[in-house]
Design a protein around this motif. Structure first.
Motif, short mmCIF file in Angstrom:
data_model
loop_
_atom_site.label_atom_id
_atom_site.label_comp_id
_atom_site.label_asym_id
_atom_site.label_seq_id
_atom_site.Cartn_x
_atom_site.Cartn_y
_atom_site.Cartn_z
N SER A 36 -14.65 31.85 52.11
CA SER A 36 -13.73 30.71 51.99
C SER A 36 -12.78 30.73 53.17
CB SER A 36 -12.88 30.85 50.73
OG SER A 36 -13.60 30.59 49.58
N ALA A 37 -11.95 29.72 53.24
CA ALA A 37 -10.83 29.72 54.20
C ALA A 37 -9.77 30.69 53.70
CB ALA A 37 -10.26 28.31 54.29
N THR A 42 -6.70 25.58 53.18
CA THR A 42 -7.26 24.27 52.83
C THR A 42 -6.17 23.35 52.29
OG1 THR A 42 -9.34 25.38 52.37
CG2 THR A 42 -9.18 23.11 51.65
N ARG A 196 -13.21 20.66 46.55
CA ARG A 196 -12.31 21.81 46.47
C ARG A 196 -12.91 22.93 45.62
NH1 ARG A 196 -7.17 21.64 48.25
NH2 ARG A 196 -7.59 23.87 48.36
N GLY A 197 -12.73 24.14 46.09
CA GLY A 197 -13.29 25.29 45.39
C GLY A 197 -14.80 25.43 45.57
N GLY A 198 -15.36 24.65 46.51
CA GLY A 198 -16.81 24.55 46.63
C GLY A 198 -17.53 25.74 47.25
N SER A 199 -16.79 26.76 47.69
CA SER A 199 -17.48 27.91 48.28
C SER A 199 -18.37 28.64 47.27
CB SER A 199 -16.47 28.90 48.86
OG SER A 199 -15.80 28.33 49.92
#
Ligand code: ASP
Ligand code: MG
Length: 440
Positions: A36-37, A42, A196-199
């Protein structure tokens, strides 16, 4: 080959990145590491996009500057060797140059997606520089080369597989691959994302595409809990869940896993493990095809729910009424969570209220409408719940002191949903903890 995904807090500090390297070095199985970032990035990128779309370039500019300062400090703490640090600073500088150029051109949605992609692009490149410094051989795989969604924003595992296997075949013998979560290309070939939260979703899609031995999701909590840990102090991790149970829990509130990330792993029967970076030895939660036992595993709550009730005596003995109602929600692409019906009324719940006004307008001719906001769905999740003797008396006894607006039972063997006003959520979660799990 396995997949290991690390969330924002797991890469959010240099010392966490040190730990990630240790975790990915623990065995010899070739691994695709999905990052993730850095935590908070983000959110800042979203704020930059919002400021730009509101025409507030001064604000966007100052957010970019603040973020850049954070990244410079991060690199100073992450990297010791001067030549690697100089290289990393140059890479990061390029990303910030890009953000500053965007400031000067006219803003649009596609550009916004480019802004949002910077977080994962930077975190993976920084981690790659750190691995280089440590002499840890690896390859950075650009997710934009293989991760894609179609015109309906749906990822296609078969497409992802053919692109990814081609790339992996060219790099036989490499043990560690690093790639970005969240970002992808859309049907027009533009940079896009998995929301959002897509990792987590990226990790599960990659695991499905390569038939991974396991998809490990590393976060900052020790698995899916049997109750909301923010409300109930005695909540504890659930060791085993089936995909069906995990899907209900992820959807209905357990924030640890992106709800969409269940289906790719489930379809290809890839075990998913939820593990804690801060406590790597903890068992966490293992999600497999079959449940290990019957009965209730966990309760979860989902806030921000609106109940829409449509009452009509014309519904009596009529057919086609439900279809008309559902068509309105379908037209506005608004998913329905819960449904209950009586002979003269239908109640549904939604959590996306973007089109609520338009939906209400179109539903009004069908009957008398009532819209009730500030509701919470409490989901009781487990296996073969409809066959659990004695469950309902315990459940209803736990609800004795609160108003209940809807109950949905029997839709699946894995879920009983209850709708209560949000102000009563904590009371319900606590009394269910006692009533169902026998815990205080
Ligand atoms: N960085 C993205 C977000 O914060 C994706 C993710 O972390 O899963 O939503
Ligand atoms: Mg996350």
């Amino acid at each position: 080959m396995k997949v290991m995904k690390f969330g924002g807090t797991s890469v959010g500090k240099p010392e966490r990145m040190f730990q990630v390297r240790e975790l990915i070095s623990r065995d010899n199985e070739p691994t695709i590491v999905v990052l993730s970032a850095l935590s908070g990035t983000t959110n800042t990128l979203v704020a930059i996009g919002d400021a730009m779309s509101a025409g507030d370039k001064v604000k966007a500019d100052s957010l970019i500057d603040q973020l850049h300062v954070h990244y410079k400090q991060f690199l100073a703490d992450l990297l010791k060797k001067e030549e690697v640090r100089t290289k990393a600073e140059k890479i990061i500088q390029e990303h910030f140059d890009f953000l500053r150029i965007i400031l000067r051109i006219s803003f649009n949605d596609a550009l916004n997606k480019d802004i949002l992609a910077q977080g994962e692009l930077m975190s993976t490149k920084m981690f790659s520089c750190y691995l280089e410094e440590m002499g840890h051989s690896h390859l950075l795989l650009p997710a934009l080369d293989f991760m894609s969604i179609d015109a309906n924003d749906e990822p296609q595992v078969a497409d992802i597989r053919s692109k990814l296997t081609k790339i992996l075949d060219q790099h036989n013998g490499i043990q560690t691959f690093i790639t970005q979560g969240y970002i992808c290309r859309n049907a027009r070939g533009e940079v896009d994302n998995l929301k959002r939260g897509g990792s987590d979703y990226s990790a599960s899609l990659i695991a499905a595409a390569i038939h991974a031995s396991v998809c490990e999701i590393w976060t900052d909590i020790d698995g899916m809990h049997n109750n909301d840990p923010r409300v109930v102090a005695t909540s504890r991790p659930v060791e085993h869940l089936s995909f069906d149970e995990a899907a209900e829990l992820a959807y209905f509130g357990a924030k640890i896993l992106h709800p969409a990330s269940i289906w790719p792993a489930q379809q290809y029967k890839i075990p998913v493990k939820l593990l804690n970076t801060m406590q790597p030895e903890a068992k966490g939660t293992v999600i497999l095809e079959h449940a290990d036992s019957d009965g209730v595993k966990a309760v979860a709550a989902k806030d921000g729910i609106v109940m829409v009730k449509i009452k009509s005596s014309r519904m009596l003995l009529a057919y086609g009424f439900l279809r008309k109602i559902f068509e309105v929600f379908e037209k506005y692409r608004t998913p329905i969570d819960m449904i209950t019906t009586s002979e003269v009324a239908v109640s549904v719940t939604i959590d996306n209220t973007t089109h609520l006004d338009a939906i209400s307008k179109e539903l009004s001719p069908l009957g008398e409408l009532e819209i009730i906001s500030n509701q919470t769905i409490i989901a009781v999740v487990g296996n073969r719940l409809t066959q659990q003797k004695g469950l309902l008396p315990h459940l209803f006894a736990s609800l004795a002191d609160v108003p209940v607006n809807m109950v949905s039972f029997g839709g699946s063997l894995h879920n009983i949903s209850i709708l209560v006003p949000t102000e009563h959520k904590n009371t319900v979660l606590k009394s269910l903890n006692k009533g169902i799990f026998g815990l205080d």
